[in-house]
Write a protein that holds these residues in place. Structure first.
Motif, short mmCIF file in Angstrom:
data_model
loop_
_atom_site.label_atom_id
_atom_site.label_comp_id
_atom_site.label_asym_id
_atom_site.label_seq_id
_atom_site.Cartn_x
_atom_site.Cartn_y
_atom_site.Cartn_z
N LEU A 132 5.36 -11.85 -46.56
CA LEU A 132 4.72 -10.71 -45.73
C LEU A 132 3.66 -11.39 -45.13
O LEU A 132 3.36 -10.84 -43.96
CB LEU A 132 4.21 -9.54 -46.71
N GLY A 133 2.73 -12.08 -45.57
CA GLY A 133 1.76 -12.83 -45.11
C GLY A 133 1.97 -13.64 -43.81
O GLY A 133 1.52 -13.69 -42.84
N LYS A 134 3.13 -14.39 -44.00
CA LYS A 134 3.80 -15.17 -42.80
C LYS A 134 4.11 -14.37 -41.94
O LYS A 134 4.13 -14.58 -40.48
CB LYS A 134 4.62 -15.99 -43.33
N ARG A 135 4.82 -13.10 -42.10
CA ARG A 135 5.31 -12.25 -40.96
C ARG A 135 4.00 -11.68 -40.57
O ARG A 135 4.10 -11.65 -39.11
CB ARG A 135 6.00 -11.02 -41.69
N ALA A 136 3.01 -11.47 -40.89
CA ALA A 136 1.67 -10.79 -40.41
C ALA A 136 1.07 -11.78 -39.33
O ALA A 136 0.76 -11.41 -38.45
CB ALA A 136 0.67 -10.27 -41.33
N ALA A 137 1.45 -13.08 -39.70
CA ALA A 137 0.56 -14.01 -39.02
C ALA A 137 1.41 -14.28 -37.83
O ALA A 137 0.95 -14.58 -36.81
CB ALA A 137 0.46 -15.61 -40.03
N GLY A 138 2.79 -14.20 -38.03
CA GLY A 138 3.66 -14.40 -36.78
C GLY A 138 3.29 -13.10 -35.87
O GLY A 138 3.45 -13.44 -34.45
N ARG A 139 2.91 -12.13 -36.19
CA ARG A 139 2.38 -11.08 -35.38
C ARG A 139 1.03 -10.91 -35.21
O ARG A 139 0.38 -10.25 -34.22
CB ARG A 139 2.80 -9.59 -35.98
N HIS A 140 0.42 -12.07 -35.18
CA HIS A 140 -0.96 -12.50 -34.97
C HIS A 140 -1.97 -11.29 -35.73
O HIS A 140 -3.10 -11.08 -34.92
CB HIS A 140 -1.30 -12.66 -33.48
N GLU A 141 -1.54 -10.68 -36.77
CA GLU A 141 -2.43 -9.97 -37.59
C GLU A 141 -3.10 -10.66 -38.58
O GLU A 141 -2.55 -11.48 -39.32
CB GLU A 141 -1.54 -8.82 -38.08
N SER A 142 -4.49 -10.47 -38.74
CA SER A 142 -5.28 -11.00 -39.78
C SER A 142 -6.12 -10.01 -40.45
O SER A 142 -6.63 -8.93 -39.96
CB SER A 142 -5.94 -12.22 -39.32
N LEU A 143 -6.56 -10.48 -41.65
CA LEU A 143 -7.67 -9.46 -41.99
C LEU A 143 -9.13 -9.36 -41.36
O LEU A 143 -9.63 -8.35 -41.46
CB LEU A 143 -8.12 -9.86 -43.64
N THR A 144 -9.26 -10.70 -40.85
CA THR A 144 -10.51 -10.95 -39.90
C THR A 144 -10.37 -9.83 -38.77
O THR A 144 -11.48 -9.01 -38.28
CB THR A 144 -10.89 -12.23 -39.52
#
Length: 172
Positions: A132-144
């Motif tokens: 799930l973290g890699k998918r979010a990174a692919g969509r350019h989503e981050s906690l920051t």
């Protein structure tokens, strides 16, 4: 006064010993020859006590049986454990009395299986988190980025509230 208490006990002990030695008189040598003195006991010592009466060879009534069948009557949960561990195929096959060793081995086997299950669940949760973290990174989503958006929204809401409060103050 706690520091006086040990000395008081010591004095009492010495006093009892002196009294008994004084009361024994000539008996002290006879007692020493017989094998010892009873210094701290307030009960006078007699020569040879009478032996206790002999117990009957066979008791008249035994309230319990002299032996107990080795085993344990399994509870419904113990029956499930015996089936889960693979010791028995169905609960109907379990005898009325089961040995402690068999039940303990079954519990240990189920305990180990539960530990393996928890290990597998933990590893699966870790892998799911990574995916799930890699998918979010692919969509350019981050906690920051999410935190920055949330704080910008809070600032905008606070600004709106201040403007409304100023407008109400002007009208009143």
């Amino acid at each position: 006064m706690n520091f006086i208490r040990p000395y008081n006990a010591l004095g009492t002990t010495i006093g009892q010993w002196c009294r008994q030695v004084g009361q024994m008189g000539g008996r002290s040598r006879a007692l020493a020859e017989l094998g010892g003195q009873r210094r701290m006991c307030s009960k006078p010592q007699t020569g040879n006590p009478e032996p206790p009466p002999a117990a009957p060879a066979v008791p008249a009534h035994d309230p319990r049986p002299a032996f107990k069948l080795p085993g344990y009557r399994p509870s419904p949960m113990d029956r499930r454990i015996l089936v889960w561990s693979g010791r028995f195929k169905t609960p109907d096959q379990i005898p009325e009395l089961v040995s402690f060793e068999m039940l303990d081995a079954a519990r240990n086997r189920v305990r180990v299986k539960a530990c393996y299950g928890m290990m597998i669940a933990t590893i699966a949760a870790c892998l799911l988190t990574v995916i799930l973290g890699k998918r979010a990174a692919g969509r350019h989503e981050s906690l920051t980025a999410q935190n920055m958006e949330k704080k910008a929204r809070w600032r905008q809401e606070a600004k709106m509230e201040r403007e409304e409060a100023a407008a109400v103050e002007k009208t009143s």
